[in-house]
Design an enzyme around this catalytic site. Structure first.
Site, PDB file in Angstrom:
ATOM      1  N   LYS A  15      11.182  56.233  38.966  1.00  0.00           N
ATOM      2  CA  LYS A  15      10.920  56.432  37.534  1.00  0.00           C
ATOM      3  C   LYS A  15      10.434  55.414  36.694  1.00  0.00           C
ATOM      4  CE  LYS A  15      14.532  60.173  37.359  1.00  0.00           C
ATOM      5  NZ  LYS A  15      15.843  60.435  36.597  1.00  0.00           N
ATOM      6  N   TYR A  55      11.728  69.708  35.656  1.00  0.00           N
ATOM      7  CA  TYR A  55      13.066  69.883  35.039  1.00  0.00           C
ATOM      8  C   TYR A  55      13.413  71.093  34.439  1.00  0.00           C
ATOM      9  CZ  TYR A  55      13.549  64.673  35.797  1.00  0.00           C
ATOM     10  OH  TYR A  55      13.784  63.385  36.488  1.00  0.00           O
ATOM     11  N   PHE A  63      18.554  66.790  25.322  1.00  0.00           N
ATOM     12  CA  PHE A  63      17.938  65.699  25.746  1.00  0.00           C
ATOM     13  C   PHE A  63      16.661  65.689  26.365  1.00  0.00           C
ATOM     14  CE2 PHE A  63      21.019  66.712  29.077  1.00  0.00           C
ATOM     15  CZ  PHE A  63      20.152  66.609  30.166  1.00  0.00           C
ATOM     16  N   ARG A  91      19.781  61.631  48.760  1.00  0.00           N
ATOM     17  CA  ARG A  91      20.951  61.824  47.614  1.00  0.00           C
ATOM     18  C   ARG A  91      21.840  60.846  47.506  1.00  0.00           C
ATOM     19  NH1 ARG A  91      19.666  64.976  43.019  1.00  0.00           N
ATOM     20  NH2 ARG A  91      21.711  65.479  42.883  1.00  0.00           N
ATOM     21  N   THR A  97      23.938  60.951  39.129  1.00  0.00           N
ATOM     22  CA  THR A  97      23.306  60.839  38.007  1.00  0.00           C
ATOM     23  C   THR A  97      23.449  59.565  36.884  1.00  0.00           C
ATOM     24  OG1 THR A  97      22.969  63.076  37.906  1.00  0.00           O
ATOM     25  CG2 THR A  97      22.203  61.945  36.226  1.00  0.00           C
ATOM     26  N   ARG A 108      20.991  53.628  42.611  1.00  0.00           N
ATOM     27  CA  ARG A 108      21.630  53.785  41.203  1.00  0.00           C
ATOM     28  C   ARG A 108      22.595  52.658  40.936  1.00  0.00           C
ATOM     29  NH1 ARG A 108      20.873  60.385  40.513  1.00  0.00           N
ATOM     30  NH2 ARG A 108      18.718  60.156  39.804  1.00  0.00           N
ATOM     31  N   ASN A 118      17.598  56.121  35.322  1.00  0.00           N
ATOM     32  CA  ASN A 118      18.575  56.061  36.515  1.00  0.00           C
ATOM     33  C   ASN A 118      17.595  55.716  37.758  1.00  0.00           C
ATOM     34  OD1 ASN A 118      17.464  58.502  36.676  1.00  0.00           O
ATOM     35  ND2 ASN A 118      19.401  59.405  36.658  1.00  0.00           N
ATOM     36  N   HIS A 121      14.287  59.654  40.989  1.00  0.00           N
ATOM     37  CA  HIS A 121      14.511  61.138  40.937  1.00  0.00           C
ATOM     38  C   HIS A 121      14.701  61.538  42.618  1.00  0.00           C
ATOM     39  CE1 HIS A 121      14.466  65.463  41.418  1.00  0.00           C
ATOM     40  NE2 HIS A 121      13.427  65.366  42.350  1.00  0.00           N
TER      41      HIS A 121
HETATM   42  P1  IDP Z   1      19.774  64.127  39.068  1.00  0.00           P
HETATM   43  O1  IDP Z   1      18.478  63.194  38.741  1.00  0.00           O
HETATM   44  O2  IDP Z   1      20.930  63.150  39.481  1.00  0.00           O
HETATM   45  O3  IDP Z   1      19.461  65.037  40.223  1.00  0.00           O
HETATM   46  P2  IDP Z   1      19.855  66.160  37.004  1.00  0.00           P
HETATM   47  O4  IDP Z   1      20.963  66.772  36.359  1.00  0.00           O
HETATM   48  O5  IDP Z   1      19.065  67.120  37.884  1.00  0.00           O
HETATM   49  O6  IDP Z   1      20.337  64.668  37.559  1.00  0.00           O
HETATM   50  O7  IDP Z   1      18.966  65.528  35.665  1.00  0.00           O
HETATM   51  C1  IDP Z   1      17.897  65.046  35.929  1.00  0.00           C
HETATM   52  C2  IDP Z   1      17.393  63.931  35.260  1.00  0.00           C
HETATM   53  O8  IDP Z   1      17.545  64.192  33.789  1.00  0.00           O
HETATM   54  C3  IDP Z   1      18.369  62.594  35.315  1.00  0.00           C
HETATM   55  O9  IDP Z   1      18.311  61.854  36.492  1.00  0.00           O
HETATM   56  C4  IDP Z   1      18.323  61.926  34.207  1.00  0.00           C
HETATM   57  O10 IDP Z   1      17.174  61.020  34.236  1.00  0.00           O
HETATM   58  C5  IDP Z   1      18.265  63.120  33.248  1.00  0.00           C
HETATM   59  N1  IDP Z   1      19.486  63.515  32.506  1.00  0.00           N
HETATM   60  C6  IDP Z   1      20.440  64.351  33.100  1.00  0.00           C
HETATM   61  N2  IDP Z   1      21.449  64.260  32.138  1.00  0.00           N
HETATM   62  C7  IDP Z   1      21.237  63.938  31.186  1.00  0.00           C
HETATM   63  C8  IDP Z   1      21.752  63.599  29.859  1.00  0.00           C
HETATM   64  O11 IDP Z   1      23.121  64.029  29.661  1.00  0.00           O
HETATM   65  N3  IDP Z   1      21.487  62.821  28.930  1.00  0.00           N
HETATM   66  C9  IDP Z   1      20.136  62.259  29.129  1.00  0.00           C
HETATM   67  N4  IDP Z   1      19.486  62.554  30.272  1.00  0.00           N
HETATM   68  C10 IDP Z   1      20.045  62.917  31.387  1.00  0.00           C
HETATM   69 MG    MG Z   2      18.229  66.785  39.791  1.00  0.00          MG
END
Ligand code: IDP
Ligand code: MG
Length: 159
Positions: A15, A55, A63, A91, A97, A108, A118, A121
């Site tokens: 990212k 997404y 957000f 993963r 996350t 992470r 973070n 992806h």
């Molecule tokens: P993941 O990347 O661990 O699979 P997801 O829930 O699929 O997590 O969310 C995708 C990405 O969206 C996250 O990696 C993060 O960059 C962002 N994200 C997820 N939840 C939040 C939040 O509550 N606030 C801000 N950004 C978020």
């Molecule tokens: Mg995800």
């Protein structure tokens, strides 16, 4: 002849926060050292069209606009990694996350502090991984080659 299981693929994105922080090599190295096979890699600038699909589970979250802006703030590195149960393995390597509570030792957990920024992806299911690899890579950008270390990474009945 390889066993089909080692051909499972997953999508990883380095990212924009990791690009800015000079962490590309560190992150690629984590997957290499694990014994995974890199079958596709490129730098690309993401636009709203691909981010809305990528997404799609988050587009109605408050957000989402700032997440999309973050993901467009610099190019990303897109990679396709291959291996036995690679979706799950990647993963686990990435960690949860919310990076500041991600397990120490994970990418992470070791390299980031934020929920949003973070550093990586990774596809979350085998089905999503198949769709995501197709979304980010054309067929001719995915490479098929023998990795000589496989005989040391996997037991004979696993490869
Ligand atoms: P993941 O990347 O661990 O699979 P997801 O829930 O699929 O997590 O969310 C995708 C990405 O969206 C996250 O990696 C993060 O960059 C962002 N994200 C997820 N939840 C939040 C939040 O509550 N606030 C801000 N950004 C978020
Ligand atoms: Mg995800």
């Amino acid at each position: 002849m390889e066993f089909d299981g080692v051909k499972e693929k997953t999508l990883v994105l380095v990212k924009p926060d990791a690009i800015q922080r000079g962490l590309i090599g560190e992150i690629v190295g984590r997957f290499e050292k694990k014994g995974l096979k890199l079958v596709g890699i490129k730098m690309m600038a993401l636009d709203d069209e691909i981010l809305t699909k990528h997404y799609s589970h988050l587009t109605d979250k408050p957000f989402f606009p700032s997440l999309a802006n973050f993901m467009k703030s610099s190019p990303v590195i897109a990679m396709a990694w291959e291996g036995l149960e690679v979706v799950n393995a990647v993963r686990l390597l990435c960690g949860i996350t919310k990076a500041r509570t991600a397990e120490a030792g994970s990418i992470r957990g070791d390299l980031a502090m934020s929920v949003s920024c973070n550093v990586v992806h990774a596809s979350d299911t085998v089905e999503n991984a198949q769709n995501e690899v197709k979304r980010f890579f054309d067929e001719e950008e995915l490479h098929n080659y023998n990795k000589s270390e496989y005989e040391h990474v996997y037991a004979e009945d696993e490869r």
